[in-house]
Design an enzyme around this catalytic site. Structure first.
Site, PDB file in Angstrom:
ATOM      1  N   LEU A 283      47.637  43.698  40.851  1.00  7.40           N
ATOM      2  CA  LEU A 283      48.607  43.118  39.923  1.00  7.40           C
ATOM      3  C   LEU A 283      49.340  42.008  40.294  1.00  7.40           C
ATOM      4  CD1 LEU A 283      48.880  43.874  36.819  1.00  7.40           C
ATOM      5  CD2 LEU A 283      50.839  45.075  37.245  1.00  7.40           C
ATOM      6  N   GLY A 284      48.695  40.931  40.727  1.00  9.20           N
ATOM      7  CA  GLY A 284      49.850  39.930  41.286  1.00  9.20           C
ATOM      8  C   GLY A 284      50.016  38.755  40.312  1.00  9.20           C
ATOM      9  N   ARG A 285      50.080  37.614  40.748  1.00  9.47           N
ATOM     10  CA  ARG A 285      50.407  36.565  39.802  1.00  9.47           C
ATOM     11  C   ARG A 285      48.941  36.302  38.813  1.00  9.47           C
ATOM     12  NH1 ARG A 285      51.926  33.557  45.017  1.00  9.47           N
ATOM     13  NH2 ARG A 285      49.810  34.132  45.476  1.00  9.47           N
TER      14      ARG A 285
ATOM     15  N   ARG B 199      36.782  37.634  44.662  1.00  8.58           N
ATOM     16  CA  ARG B 199      35.791  36.795  45.314  1.00  8.58           C
ATOM     17  C   ARG B 199      34.668  37.746  45.362  1.00  8.58           C
ATOM     18  NH1 ARG B 199      38.595  32.879  45.373  1.00  8.58           N
ATOM     19  NH2 ARG B 199      39.680  32.075  46.970  1.00  8.58           N
TER      20      ARG B 199
ATOM     21  N   ILE C 251      36.779  37.808  38.944  1.00  2.00           N
ATOM     22  CA  ILE C 251      37.195  36.646  39.059  1.00  2.00           C
ATOM     23  C   ILE C 251      38.019  36.308  40.355  1.00  2.00           C
ATOM     24  CG2 ILE C 251      37.410  35.742  36.612  1.00  2.00           C
ATOM     25  CD1 ILE C 251      40.584  36.949  38.655  1.00  2.00           C
TER      26      ILE C 251
ATOM     27  N   ARG D 230      47.823  48.367  46.394  1.00  8.32           N
ATOM     28  CA  ARG D 230      48.338  49.110  47.554  1.00  8.32           C
ATOM     29  C   ARG D 230      49.619  49.969  47.145  1.00  8.32           C
ATOM     30  NH1 ARG D 230      47.908  44.567  51.935  1.00  8.32           N
ATOM     31  NH2 ARG D 230      49.169  43.431  50.238  1.00  8.32           N
ATOM     32  N   THR D 231      50.615  49.341  46.454  1.00 14.54           N
ATOM     33  CA  THR D 231      51.794  49.984  46.106  1.00 14.54           C
ATOM     34  C   THR D 231      52.045  49.819  44.552  1.00 14.54           C
ATOM     35  OG1 THR D 231      52.869  47.713  46.599  1.00 14.54           O
ATOM     36  CG2 THR D 231      53.005  49.631  48.394  1.00 14.54           C
TER      37      THR D 231
ATOM     38  N   HIS E  97      31.793  29.937  39.792  1.00 18.24           N
ATOM     39  CA  HIS E  97      33.123  29.786  40.555  1.00 18.24           C
ATOM     40  C   HIS E  97      33.955  28.808  39.974  1.00 18.24           C
ATOM     41  CE1 HIS E  97      35.473  30.925  44.640  1.00 18.24           C
ATOM     42  NE2 HIS E  97      36.066  30.428  43.596  1.00 18.24           N
TER      43      HIS E  97
ATOM     44  N   GLU F  18      27.548  33.274  47.240  1.00 17.07           N
ATOM     45  CA  GLU F  18      27.431  32.143  46.466  1.00 17.07           C
ATOM     46  C   GLU F  18      27.139  30.695  47.173  1.00 17.07           C
ATOM     47  OE1 GLU F  18      31.326  32.805  44.574  1.00 17.07           O
ATOM     48  OE2 GLU F  18      32.090  30.929  45.630  1.00 17.07           O
TER      49      GLU F  18
HETATM   50  P1  NAP Z   1      48.803  37.525  44.525  1.00 18.69           P
HETATM   51  O1  NAP Z   1      49.971  36.908  43.564  1.00 18.69           O
HETATM   52  O2  NAP Z   1      48.979  37.611  45.932  1.00 18.69           O
HETATM   53  O3  NAP Z   1      48.221  38.863  43.835  1.00 18.69           O
HETATM   54  C1  NAP Z   1      47.440  39.653  44.656  1.00 18.69           C
HETATM   55  C2  NAP Z   1      47.508  41.283  44.243  1.00 18.69           C
HETATM   56  O4  NAP Z   1      46.411  41.888  44.903  1.00 18.69           O
HETATM   57  C3  NAP Z   1      49.007  41.651  44.523  1.00 18.69           C
HETATM   58  O5  NAP Z   1      49.688  42.059  43.613  1.00 18.69           O
HETATM   59  C4  NAP Z   1      48.574  42.826  45.614  1.00 18.69           C
HETATM   60  O6  NAP Z   1      49.203  44.120  45.339  1.00 18.69           O
HETATM   61  C5  NAP Z   1      47.120  43.195  45.421  1.00 18.69           C
HETATM   62  N1  NAP Z   1      46.328  43.698  46.671  1.00 18.69           N
HETATM   63  C6  NAP Z   1      46.462  43.248  47.641  1.00 18.69           C
HETATM   64  N2  NAP Z   1      45.703  43.986  48.504  1.00 18.69           N
HETATM   65  C7  NAP Z   1      45.187  45.070  47.700  1.00 18.69           C
HETATM   66  C8  NAP Z   1      44.423  46.076  48.045  1.00 18.69           C
HETATM   67  N3  NAP Z   1      43.929  46.398  49.169  1.00 18.69           N
HETATM   68  N4  NAP Z   1      43.952  46.733  46.812  1.00 18.69           N
HETATM   69  C9  NAP Z   1      44.392  46.452  45.710  1.00 18.69           C
HETATM   70  N5  NAP Z   1      45.264  45.379  45.305  1.00 18.69           N
HETATM   71  C10 NAP Z   1      45.799  44.792  46.392  1.00 18.69           C
HETATM   72  O7  NAP Z   1      47.576  36.553  44.230  1.00 18.69           O
HETATM   73  P2  NAP Z   1      46.943  35.757  43.177  1.00 18.69           P
HETATM   74  O8  NAP Z   1      47.654  34.372  43.125  1.00 18.69           O
HETATM   75  O9  NAP Z   1      47.093  36.479  42.019  1.00 18.69           O
HETATM   76  O10 NAP Z   1      45.262  35.603  43.533  1.00 18.69           O
HETATM   77  C11 NAP Z   1      44.456  36.815  43.614  1.00 18.69           C
HETATM   78  C12 NAP Z   1      43.218  36.401  44.244  1.00 18.69           C
HETATM   79  O11 NAP Z   1      42.399  35.649  43.073  1.00 18.69           O
HETATM   80  C13 NAP Z   1      43.205  35.242  45.324  1.00 18.69           C
HETATM   81  O12 NAP Z   1      43.370  35.693  46.489  1.00 18.69           O
HETATM   82  C14 NAP Z   1      41.660  34.599  45.085  1.00 18.69           C
HETATM   83  O13 NAP Z   1      40.820  35.270  46.003  1.00 18.69           O
HETATM   84  C15 NAP Z   1      41.427  35.037  43.684  1.00 18.69           C
HETATM   85  N6  NAP Z   1      41.350  33.485  43.170  1.00 18.69           N
HETATM   86  C16 NAP Z   1      40.057  33.345  42.471  1.00 18.69           C
HETATM   87  C17 NAP Z   1      39.967  32.082  41.707  1.00 18.69           C
HETATM   88  C18 NAP Z   1      38.505  31.903  41.270  1.00 18.69           C
HETATM   89  O14 NAP Z   1      38.478  30.373  41.059  1.00 18.69           O
HETATM   90  N7  NAP Z   1      37.815  32.813  40.747  1.00 18.69           N
HETATM   91  C19 NAP Z   1      40.951  31.153  41.523  1.00 18.69           C
HETATM   92  C20 NAP Z   1      42.246  31.723  42.039  1.00 18.69           C
HETATM   93  C21 NAP Z   1      42.414  32.901  42.999  1.00 18.69           C
HETATM   94  P3  NAP Z   1      49.649  45.056  46.759  1.00 18.69           P
HETATM   95  O15 NAP Z   1      50.447  43.918  47.964  1.00 18.69           O
HETATM   96  O16 NAP Z   1      50.871  45.778  46.198  1.00 18.69           O
HETATM   97  O17 NAP Z   1      48.683  45.500  47.168  1.00 18.69           O
END
Ligand code: NAP
Length: 313
Positions: free
Chosen positions: A152-154, A232, A230, A175-176, A279, A261
């Site tokens: 639950l990030g961005r 990886r 969506i 994780r938290t 992708h 991929e």
């Molecule tokens: P973000 O803001 O850093 O959010 C990531 C979230 O994942 C955080 O809330 C984090 O919370 C959680 N997380 C980290 N490790 C975890 C674990 N072991 N188990 C469960 N949750 C975990 O990142 P974002 O900007 O939302 O982007 C997320 C991901 O989307 C990117 O890293 C990228 O791989 C993917 N993405 C894909 C595309 C596409 O084209 N399909 C495009 C953009 C991004 P905690 O720290 O509390 O665990």
């Protein structure tokens, strides 16, 4: 800055390439036939690497570039960069957060609708002339379905906001537990999967999240459950996903990313309950331009001794 060598790891965006070429001495690594020889020849001038979700800077490349100062990624995900090595060597790292959040969240909801309402299959039905022989079969409602989000990030939060507009109860795993968060938290992914209809992967790829979707999670989601990825590709144990879909142990899947991929398991091609995207989470003109501007802005900031726009390391 035109004497500064910038190594682009793989093709990613024509506008970015053009703008990098204007500002720096640009090397296109994918066009280099003899990479070790090229690195020996040009390592002394390369001070930046531009990577993406396809290729970045692994330990081997970092070791081969002794003058490397910054890795600027045309992605928010950092899984193609050896962050530990960068920290150890004092190499700065930047990514492209926020600017792509909305597109990826939009696409996640698009996949939910496409899988449950069989949008791709019904489009095919019309094009193939089958409508004249009878109506398309009934599908499944999206509004009100329980949605579970891993990460639950961005992006995860933007997905939750959109799903709320469809009256979907939201729960999540990370994780938290997030303080002051109105959504239900499950410390275990299996528990989350057991308690939702649609499970969406939106966390970063790390050693801990590789195969976070395994057989146990798929079984917990069950024959009425839908997996949306969506994040990886390697988040999912793909052979397990394929067999669950083929055997009807999982209700459906919407995938933007794959374990190997651009290879996609052919067993999925004939399945109507599966929607496959190449992708393209951030793949709009507007967002890709904004990502490119962030890469350029970070490099310019670094080489003019200004604060980085979106620093990671
Ligand atoms: P973000 O803001 O850093 O959010 C990531 C979230 O994942 C955080 O809330 C984090 O919370 C959680 N997380 C980290 N490790 C975890 C674990 N072991 N188990 C469960 N949750 C975990 O990142 P974002 O900007 O939302 O982007 C997320 C991901 O989307 C990117 O890293 C990228 O791989 C993917 N993405 C894909 C595309 C596409 O084209 N399909 C495009 C953009 C991004 P905690 O720290 O509390 O665990």
């Amino acid at each position: 800055m035109d004497s500064i060598g910038v190594l682009m790891a793989c093709p990613m965006n024509a506008y970015l390439e053009q703008e990098l070429e204007k500002r720096f001495r640009l090397f296109r690594f994918w066009q280099v036939p003899q990479k070790p020889q090229f690195l020996k020849e040009h390592a002394a001038s390369i001070r930046a690497v531009v990577g993406s979700s396809v290729a970045g800077a692994d330990a081997e490349l970092i070791e081969a570039l002794p003058r490397l100062e910054i890795v600027s990624s045309f992605s928010v995900g950092l899984d193609k960069i050896d962050l530990g090595k960068c920290r150890e060597k004092g190499i700065r790292v930047t990514n492209t957060p926020d600017v792509l959040t909305e597109d990826v969240a939009d696409l996640a909801i698009g996949l939910c609708l496409a899988v449950l309402r069989r949008i791709c299959a019904s489009d095919k039905y019309v094009r193939s002339g089958k409508w004249k022989k009878g109506d398309f079969r009934l599908t499944t409602k999206f509004t009100g379905k329980t949605v579970g989000i891993i990460g639950l990030g961005r992006i995860g939060t933007a997905i939750a906001k959109r799903a709320e507009a469809f009256n979907c109860p939201i729960s999540y795993n990370s994780r938290t537990e997030k303080p002051d968060c109105k959504y239900k938290y499950y410390p275990s992914v299996v528990e989350l999967a057991s308690n939702c209809h649609i499970l969406i992967v939106a966390c970063p790829l790390t050693p801990e999240t590789r195969h976070i979707i395994n057989r146990e999670v798929i079984d917990a989601l069950g024959p009425k459950g839908v997996l949306i990825n969506i994040g990886r590709g390697p988040h999912v144990d793909e052979p397990e996903l394929v067999s669950a879909l083929v055997e009807g142990r999982l209700g459906g899947a919407g995938l933007d990313v794959y374990e190997h991929e651009p290879e996609v398991p052919e067993e999925l091609f004939g399945l109507e309950n599966v929607v496959l995207l190449p992708h393209v989470g951030s793949g709009t003109v507007e967002t890709r331009n904004a990502m490119a501007d962030l890469v350029l802005g970070n490099l310019e900031a670094h080489f003019t001794n200004k604060p980085l726009l979106t620093p990671v390391v």
